[in-house]
Every structure is written in structure tokens, then in C-alpha cells.
Design a protein around this motif. Structure first.
Motif, mmCIF file in Angstrom:
data_model
loop_
_atom_site.group_PDB
_atom_site.id
_atom_site.type_symbol
_atom_site.label_atom_id
_atom_site.label_comp_id
_atom_site.label_asym_id
_atom_site.label_seq_id
_atom_site.Cartn_x
_atom_site.Cartn_y
_atom_site.Cartn_z
ATOM 1 N N MET A 1 17.528 -10.467 3.821
ATOM 2 C CA MET A 1 18.229 -10.024 2.377
ATOM 3 C C MET A 1 17.997 -8.609 1.881
ATOM 4 S SD MET A 1 19.623 -11.686 0.442
ATOM 5 C CE MET A 1 20.153 -11.515 -1.366
ATOM 6 N N ILE A 2 16.924 -7.870 2.482
ATOM 7 C CA ILE A 2 16.836 -6.679 2.156
ATOM 8 C C ILE A 2 17.802 -5.912 3.118
ATOM 9 C CG2 ILE A 2 14.996 -6.238 3.886
ATOM 10 C CD1 ILE A 2 15.072 -4.584 0.223
ATOM 11 N N THR A 3 18.171 -6.120 4.122
ATOM 12 C CA THR A 3 18.977 -5.705 5.069
ATOM 13 C C THR A 3 20.481 -5.570 4.562
ATOM 14 O OG1 THR A 3 17.916 -6.230 7.106
ATOM 15 C CG2 THR A 3 20.158 -5.565 7.387
ATOM 16 N N MET A 4 20.828 -6.584 3.980
ATOM 17 C CA MET A 4 22.070 -6.809 3.478
ATOM 18 C C MET A 4 22.179 -5.758 1.909
ATOM 19 S SD MET A 4 24.135 -8.561 4.925
ATOM 20 C CE MET A 4 25.320 -9.296 3.954
ATOM 21 N N ALA A 5 21.169 -5.739 1.159
ATOM 22 C CA ALA A 5 21.014 -4.992 0.023
ATOM 23 C C ALA A 5 21.056 -3.489 0.483
ATOM 24 C CB ALA A 5 19.610 -5.431 -0.674
ATOM 25 N N LEU A 6 20.520 -3.140 1.449
ATOM 26 C CA LEU A 6 20.445 -1.820 2.096
ATOM 27 C C LEU A 6 21.812 -1.295 2.626
ATOM 28 C CD1 LEU A 6 17.107 -1.484 4.154
ATOM 29 C CD2 LEU A 6 17.720 -0.383 2.088
ATOM 30 N N TYR A 7 22.510 -2.121 3.197
ATOM 31 C CA TYR A 7 23.873 -1.806 3.713
ATOM 32 C C TYR A 7 24.901 -1.679 2.543
ATOM 33 C CZ TYR A 7 22.576 -2.766 8.563
ATOM 34 O OH TYR A 7 22.053 -2.761 9.697
ATOM 35 N N PHE A 8 24.758 -2.441 1.249
ATOM 36 C CA PHE A 8 25.203 -2.519 0.099
ATOM 37 C C PHE A 8 25.116 -1.045 -0.585
ATOM 38 C CE2 PHE A 8 26.182 -3.159 -4.463
ATOM 39 C CZ PHE A 8 27.164 -3.513 -4.412
ATOM 40 N N GLY A 9 23.913 -0.877 -0.691
ATOM 41 C CA GLY A 9 23.329 0.817 -1.344
ATOM 42 C C GLY A 9 24.177 1.822 -0.305
ATOM 43 N N PHE A 10 23.820 1.550 1.040
ATOM 44 C CA PHE A 10 24.648 2.736 1.817
ATOM 45 C C PHE A 10 26.226 2.845 1.689
ATOM 46 C CE2 PHE A 10 21.247 2.102 5.108
ATOM 47 C CZ PHE A 10 20.570 3.265 4.824
ATOM 48 N N ALA A 11 26.655 1.643 1.408
ATOM 49 C CA ALA A 11 28.360 1.645 1.297
ATOM 50 C C ALA A 11 28.565 2.349 -0.100
ATOM 51 C CB ALA A 11 28.679 0.017 1.349
ATOM 52 N N CYS A 12 27.670 1.836 -1.359
ATOM 53 C CA CYS A 12 28.136 2.452 -2.467
ATOM 54 C C CYS A 12 27.964 3.943 -2.726
ATOM 55 C CB CYS A 12 27.054 1.670 -3.503
ATOM 56 S SG CYS A 12 27.438 -0.124 -3.849
ATOM 57 N N PHE A 13 26.838 4.360 -2.179
ATOM 58 C CA PHE A 13 26.283 5.706 -2.141
ATOM 59 C C PHE A 13 27.389 6.507 -1.289
ATOM 60 C CE2 PHE A 13 22.331 4.403 -3.713
ATOM 61 C CZ PHE A 13 22.394 5.139 -5.174
ATOM 62 N N GLY A 14 27.806 6.043 -0.126
ATOM 63 C CA GLY A 14 28.740 6.722 0.558
ATOM 64 C C GLY A 14 30.158 6.945 -0.080
ATOM 65 N N LEU A 15 30.470 5.776 -0.788
ATOM 66 C CA LEU A 15 31.762 5.855 -1.536
ATOM 67 C C LEU A 15 31.429 6.815 -2.648
ATOM 68 C CD1 LEU A 15 34.622 4.534 -1.965
ATOM 69 C CD2 LEU A 15 33.463 3.093 -3.478
ATOM 70 N N GLY A 16 30.435 6.823 -3.391
ATOM 71 C CA GLY A 16 30.076 7.748 -4.288
ATOM 72 C C GLY A 16 30.212 9.450 -3.729
ATOM 73 N N MET A 17 29.871 9.573 -2.489
ATOM 74 C CA MET A 17 29.724 10.916 -1.781
ATOM 75 C C MET A 17 31.330 11.259 -1.691
ATOM 76 S SD MET A 17 26.538 10.859 0.741
ATOM 77 C CE MET A 17 27.065 12.492 1.446
ATOM 78 N N LEU A 18 32.235 10.240 -1.148
ATOM 79 C CA LEU A 18 33.486 10.408 -0.856
ATOM 80 C C LEU A 18 34.443 10.937 -2.228
ATOM 81 C CD1 LEU A 18 34.461 7.793 1.655
ATOM 82 C CD2 LEU A 18 34.306 10.322 2.082
ATOM 83 N N MET A 19 33.935 10.329 -3.408
ATOM 84 C CA MET A 19 34.499 10.570 -4.353
ATOM 85 C C MET A 19 34.135 11.909 -5.006
ATOM 86 S SD MET A 19 34.374 7.069 -6.736
ATOM 87 C CE MET A 19 35.063 5.631 -6.067
ATOM 88 N N CYS A 20 32.797 12.450 -4.892
ATOM 89 C CA CYS A 20 32.420 13.639 -5.135
ATOM 90 C C CYS A 20 32.960 14.846 -4.281
ATOM 91 C CB CYS A 20 30.836 13.803 -5.004
ATOM 92 S SG CYS A 20 29.935 12.970 -6.219
ATOM 93 N N VAL A 21 33.000 14.636 -3.036
ATOM 94 C CA VAL A 21 34.072 15.562 -2.058
ATOM 95 C C VAL A 21 35.439 15.576 -2.451
ATOM 96 C CG1 VAL A 21 34.835 15.878 0.266
ATOM 97 C CG2 VAL A 21 32.475 15.208 -0.148
ATOM 98 N N TRP A 22 36.080 14.750 -3.003
ATOM 99 C CA TRP A 22 37.497 14.652 -3.707
ATOM 100 C C TRP A 22 37.361 15.518 -4.627
ATOM 101 C CZ3 TRP A 22 39.773 12.642 -8.038
ATOM 102 C CH2 TRP A 22 41.067 12.610 -7.989
ATOM 103 N N ARG A 23 36.433 15.418 -5.706
ATOM 104 C CA ARG A 23 36.483 16.144 -6.994
ATOM 105 C C ARG A 23 36.184 17.559 -6.709
ATOM 106 N NH1 ARG A 23 38.983 16.248 -11.063
ATOM 107 N NH2 ARG A 23 38.976 13.978 -10.885
ATOM 108 N N ILE A 24 35.238 17.799 -5.614
ATOM 109 C CA ILE A 24 34.963 19.228 -5.472
ATOM 110 C C ILE A 24 36.270 19.870 -4.777
ATOM 111 C CG2 ILE A 24 33.894 20.705 -3.641
ATOM 112 C CD1 ILE A 24 31.564 18.644 -3.753
#
Length: 89
Positions: A1-24
Motif C-alpha cells: 500500500m505504501i508503494t502505491m502511495a509513493l507512486y501517486f506522490g511521485f506522479a503528483c509532484f512530477g505533474l506539479g514540476m511540469l506546471m512550474c516549468v510551463w509557468r517559468i
């Protein structure tokens, strides 16, 4: 279960990084770019912490502290450059 939560966190923060790069890249003002850069540093810190939890080592926590310090100093320096045109007086 923790593995799924970690992958979900990776995906969310990765998407957040892409949005930040777009804003930059497309930010209408310099203040928007500075804020996006600071948020990008926060997302990198979060990814380092998640990766440290995933690998089970403490070295990534120390690396995240170094990234936090460098990110803070770079944000302050960039703001001073935008406001005054000179970093060191």
C-alpha cells in the motif's frame, strides 16, 4: 500500500514540476517566474524526500536540506536582481 502511495506522490509532484516549468517559460511577469522557480524547488525537495522513503535511506533527507538552502538563496538573489538590478552592493 505504501508503494502505491509513493507512486501517486511521485506522479503528483512530477505533474506539479511540469506546471512550474510551463509557468517559468510562459509567465507574464518576472514575479510569476520567481514564484514558479521557488515552487519548483519545493517540488524537488518533496521528490527527494519521497525517493528517500522509497529507497529507505537517510542520505536523501540531507540532500533535500541542501537543495532547500540553495533554493532559498537563489530566490532571494533573483528577487534582489529584479528589484534593484544588482545583487551585491
Amino acid at each position: 500500500m505504501i508503494t502505491m502511495a509513493l507512486y501517486f506522490g511521485f506522479a503528483c509532484f512530477g505533474l506539479g514540476m511540469l506546471m512550474c516549468v510551463w509557468r517559468i517559460a510562459r509567465g507574464p511577469t518576472a514575479a510569476d517566474r520567481i514564484l514558479a522557480l521557488d515552487t519548483l524547488v519545493i517540488n524537488v525537495i518533496a521528490l527527494l524526500i519521497l525517493y528517500g522513503v522509497h529507497k529507505g535511506t537517510a542520505i536523501y533527507y540531507e540532500a533535500s536540506m541542501l537543495v532547500a538552502m540553495v533554493g532559498f538563496v537563489s530566490t532571494v538573489a533573483y528577487c534582489r536582481f529584479v528589484l534593484r538590478g544588482d545583487i551585491i552592493e
